[in-house]
Write a protein that holds these residues in place. Structure first.
Motif, PDB file in Angstrom:
ATOM      1  N   SER A  12       0.832  -1.196   0.000  1.00  0.00           N
ATOM      2  CA  SER A  12       0.000   0.000   0.000  1.00  0.00           C
ATOM      3  C   SER A  12       0.875   1.259   0.000  1.00  0.00           C
ATOM      4  CB  SER A  12      -0.876  -0.012   1.251  1.00  0.00           C
ATOM      5  OG  SER A  12      -1.545   1.206   1.365  1.00  0.00           O
ATOM      6  N   ALA A  13       0.546   2.203  -0.872  1.00  0.00           N
ATOM      7  CA  ALA A  13       1.258   3.487  -0.987  1.00  0.00           C
ATOM      8  C   ALA A  13       2.738   3.338  -1.357  1.00  0.00           C
ATOM      9  CB  ALA A  13       1.090   4.324   0.284  1.00  0.00           C
ATOM     10  N   SER A  14       3.044   2.269  -2.079  1.00  0.00           N
ATOM     11  CA  SER A  14       4.438   2.077  -2.516  1.00  0.00           C
ATOM     12  C   SER A  14       4.752   2.918  -3.752  1.00  0.00           C
ATOM     13  CB  SER A  14       4.700   0.596  -2.816  1.00  0.00           C
ATOM     14  OG  SER A  14       3.772   0.113  -3.760  1.00  0.00           O
ATOM     15  N   GLY A  15       3.724   3.472  -4.379  1.00  0.00           N
ATOM     16  CA  GLY A  15       3.943   4.312  -5.557  1.00  0.00           C
ATOM     17  C   GLY A  15       3.679   3.574  -6.866  1.00  0.00           C
ATOM     18  N   LYS A  16       2.755   2.615  -6.818  1.00  0.00           N
ATOM     19  CA  LYS A  16       2.429   1.844  -8.028  1.00  0.00           C
ATOM     20  C   LYS A  16       1.947   2.761  -9.142  1.00  0.00           C
ATOM     21  CE  LYS A  16      -0.404  -0.692  -5.491  1.00  0.00           C
ATOM     22  NZ  LYS A  16       0.005  -0.281  -4.131  1.00  0.00           N
ATOM     23  N   THR A  17       1.054   3.693  -8.773  1.00  0.00           N
ATOM     24  CA  THR A  17       0.481   4.611  -9.771  1.00  0.00           C
ATOM     25  C   THR A  17       1.575   5.465 -10.417  1.00  0.00           C
ATOM     26  OG1 THR A  17      -1.431   4.679  -8.316  1.00  0.00           O
ATOM     27  CG2 THR A  17      -1.385   6.292 -10.093  1.00  0.00           C
ATOM     28  N   ASP A  58      -7.300  -5.862   3.268  1.00  0.00           N
ATOM     29  CA  ASP A  58      -5.978  -6.265   2.795  1.00  0.00           C
ATOM     30  C   ASP A  58      -5.870  -7.784   2.670  1.00  0.00           C
ATOM     31  OD1 ASP A  58      -5.809  -3.519   4.073  1.00  0.00           O
ATOM     32  OD2 ASP A  58      -3.980  -3.659   2.881  1.00  0.00           O
ATOM     33  N   TYR A  86     -15.136   2.062  -7.067  1.00  0.00           N
ATOM     34  CA  TYR A  86     -15.170   1.927  -5.613  1.00  0.00           C
ATOM     35  C   TYR A  86     -15.185   3.289  -4.937  1.00  0.00           C
ATOM     36  CZ  TYR A  86     -14.363  -0.125  -1.051  1.00  0.00           C
ATOM     37  OH  TYR A  86     -14.515  -0.511   0.258  1.00  0.00           O
ATOM     38  N   GLU A 109      -3.529  -2.879 -11.601  1.00  0.00           N
ATOM     39  CA  GLU A 109      -2.706  -2.372 -10.500  1.00  0.00           C
ATOM     40  C   GLU A 109      -3.374  -2.602  -9.157  1.00  0.00           C
ATOM     41  OE1 GLU A 109      -2.476   0.571  -7.742  1.00  0.00           O
ATOM     42  OE2 GLU A 109      -2.710   1.863  -9.497  1.00  0.00           O
ATOM     43  N   ARG A 140       0.778   6.735   3.214  1.00  0.00           N
ATOM     44  CA  ARG A 140      -0.617   6.291   3.321  1.00  0.00           C
ATOM     45  C   ARG A 140      -1.400   7.196   4.279  1.00  0.00           C
ATOM     46  NH1 ARG A 140      -3.641   0.799   3.099  1.00  0.00           N
ATOM     47  NH2 ARG A 140      -5.389   1.227   4.442  1.00  0.00           N
ATOM     48  N   ARG A 143      -2.156  10.409   2.488  1.00  0.00           N
ATOM     49  CA  ARG A 143      -3.137  10.206   1.422  1.00  0.00           C
ATOM     50  C   ARG A 143      -4.527   9.895   1.956  1.00  0.00           C
ATOM     51  NH1 ARG A 143      -2.781   4.782  -1.401  1.00  0.00           N
ATOM     52  NH2 ARG A 143      -3.805   4.246   0.557  1.00  0.00           N
ATOM     53  N   ARG A 148      -9.116  10.078   1.177  1.00  0.00           N
ATOM     54  CA  ARG A 148     -10.084   9.008   1.442  1.00  0.00           C
ATOM     55  C   ARG A 148     -10.952   9.277   2.669  1.00  0.00           C
ATOM     56  NH1 ARG A 148      -6.680   3.488  -0.356  1.00  0.00           N
ATOM     57  NH2 ARG A 148      -6.305   4.162  -2.493  1.00  0.00           N
ATOM     58  N   ARG A 150     -10.306   9.899   5.903  1.00  0.00           N
ATOM     59  CA  ARG A 150     -10.024   9.132   7.120  1.00  0.00           C
ATOM     60  C   ARG A 150      -9.404  10.017   8.215  1.00  0.00           C
ATOM     61  NH1 ARG A 150      -9.903   3.740   4.885  1.00  0.00           N
ATOM     62  NH2 ARG A 150     -11.540   3.900   3.299  1.00  0.00           N
ATOM     63  N   GLN A 158      -6.041   0.790  11.524  1.00  0.00           N
ATOM     64  CA  GLN A 158      -6.169  -0.117  10.376  1.00  0.00           C
ATOM     65  C   GLN A 158      -4.789  -0.652   9.977  1.00  0.00           C
ATOM     66  OE1 GLN A 158      -7.552   1.717   6.779  1.00  0.00           O
ATOM     67  NE2 GLN A 158      -8.061  -0.232   5.794  1.00  0.00           N
TER      68      GLN A 158
HETATM   69  N1  CTP Z   1      -8.681   0.214   1.658  1.00  0.00           N
HETATM   70  C1  CTP Z   1      -9.233   0.997   2.654  1.00  0.00           C
HETATM   71  N2  CTP Z   1     -10.582   1.092   2.756  1.00  0.00           N
HETATM   72  C2  CTP Z   1     -11.386   0.427   1.918  1.00  0.00           C
HETATM   73  C3  CTP Z   1     -10.848  -0.380   0.891  1.00  0.00           C
HETATM   74  C4  CTP Z   1      -9.467  -0.469   0.802  1.00  0.00           C
HETATM   75  O1  CTP Z   1      -8.509   1.616   3.433  1.00  0.00           O
HETATM   76  N3  CTP Z   1     -12.694   0.560   2.054  1.00  0.00           N
HETATM   77  C5  CTP Z   1      -7.225   0.130   1.575  1.00  0.00           C
HETATM   78  C6  CTP Z   1      -6.685  -1.253   1.893  1.00  0.00           C
HETATM   79  O2  CTP Z   1      -6.406  -1.294   3.259  1.00  0.00           O
HETATM   80  C7  CTP Z   1      -5.418  -1.369   1.009  1.00  0.00           C
HETATM   81  C8  CTP Z   1      -5.417  -0.091   0.199  1.00  0.00           C
HETATM   82  O3  CTP Z   1      -6.748   0.417   0.279  1.00  0.00           O
HETATM   83  O4  CTP Z   1      -4.249  -1.467   1.803  1.00  0.00           O
HETATM   84  C9  CTP Z   1      -5.048  -0.315  -1.263  1.00  0.00           C
HETATM   85  O5  CTP Z   1      -4.778   0.909  -1.897  1.00  0.00           O
HETATM   86  P1  CTP Z   1      -3.263   1.372  -2.156  1.00  0.00           P
HETATM   87  O6  CTP Z   1      -2.513   0.292  -2.816  1.00  0.00           O
HETATM   88  O7  CTP Z   1      -2.703   1.917  -0.909  1.00  0.00           O
HETATM   89  O8  CTP Z   1      -3.520   2.564  -3.175  1.00  0.00           O
HETATM   90  P2  CTP Z   1      -2.796   2.959  -4.535  1.00  0.00           P
HETATM   91  O9  CTP Z   1      -3.147   4.398  -4.800  1.00  0.00           O
HETATM   92  O10 CTP Z   1      -3.149   1.972  -5.582  1.00  0.00           O
HETATM   93  O11 CTP Z   1      -1.261   2.820  -4.129  1.00  0.00           O
HETATM   94  P3  CTP Z   1       0.061   3.432  -4.739  1.00  0.00           P
HETATM   95  O12 CTP Z   1       0.488   4.559  -3.840  1.00  0.00           O
HETATM   96  O13 CTP Z   1       1.042   2.304  -4.674  1.00  0.00           O
HETATM   97  O14 CTP Z   1      -0.208   3.915  -6.131  1.00  0.00           O
END
Ligand code: CTP
Length: 207
Positions: A12-17, A58, A86, A109, A140, A143, A148, A150, A158
């Motif tokens: 999570s939040a590794s920077g895939k995007t 997760d 979503y 992704e 995370r 972000r 999101r 939170r 979490q």
């Molecule tokens: N998640 C959440 N609440 C939800 C559904 C999912 O908090 N209702 C979280 C999960 O806990 C999971 C995360 O969303 O760990 C997956 O998203 P993440 O990979 O962090 O986001 P990307 O933007 O795809 O990441 P990246 O920074 O790598 O691009």
């Protein structure tokens, strides 16, 4: 022409995007579809919002991989899909969907995208984006509060209860399936160039 499918995993939040955008920036392609695994979190209209906040998002079982596999196969057959969307603030699948047309390159992704054997087999290239746990947690936290809806406490709880243990149990072990592991804390330009060349080669071969 059969599309090239690229699966991008990583914590999570590794920077895939960001990594996906770097690859696409070098490809100069107009025909790309990006599908986020997050959009395939299972619909949970039958439980309350309070209950939905306690679901383990997760764990692989929280995702509707049957629907995603069906959608990948539909795109491979040259037909469009109606992709779910979503809603993180509401912890549920939204009532809206998005039409995704078949494209030359399809990017999948998500943290758990490499846990499903069917998805691994459908993917031409599998990537894993790597970043230290503490850096990922900080990113995370920022972000989830900003994008999101939170609170600091909810993100911390979490993270400790599900995100961290599931990362070690399910996400990290899928690194072994990756063709390329991309370090996201220093210059990974060479890795990106290798991936871009490979995509171009597959595109030339299938044209
Ligand atoms: N998640 C959440 N609440 C939800 C559904 C999912 O908090 N209702 C979280 C999960 O806990 C999971 C995360 O969303 O760990 C997956 O998203 P993440 O990979 O962090 O986001 P990307 O933007 O795809 O990441 P990246 O920074 O790598 O691009």
């Amino acid at each position: 022409m059969k599309p090239v499918i690229i699966a991008v995993a990583g914590g999570s939040a590794s920077g895939k995007t960001t990594v996906v955008n770097e690859i696409l920036g070098k490809l100069d392609l107009k025909s790309v579809a990006i599908i986020k695994h997050d959009d395939y979190y299972k619909a949970q209209h039958n439980i309350t919002l309070e209950e939905r906040t306690h679901v383990n998002y997760d764990h692989p079982s929280s995702l509707d991989n049957d629907l995603l596999v069906e959608h990948i196969r539909t795109l491979l057959s040259g037909k469009p899909i109606s992709k779910p969307i979503y809603d993180f603030e509401n912890y549920d699948r939204s009532s809206k969907t998005e039409i995704v047309e078949p494209k030359k390159v399809i990017i999948l992704e998500g943290i758990l995208i490499l846990t499903d054997e069917r998805i691994r087999q459908l993917s031409n290239i599998k990537l894993f984006v790597e970043l230290d746990d503490d850096t990922r947690f900080i990113r995370r936290l920022q972000r989830d509060i900003k994008e999101r809806g939170r609170s600091v406490d909810s993100v911390i709880n979490q993270y400790l209860n599900t995100v961290k243990p599931m990362h070690h149990k399910y996400v990290k072990p899928t690194k072994r399936y990756a063709d390329v592991i991309i370090p996201n804390d220093y210059n990974h330009g060479v890795a990106v160039d290798i991936i871009v060349s490979r995509i171009q080669k597959i595109l030339e071969e299938t044209e």
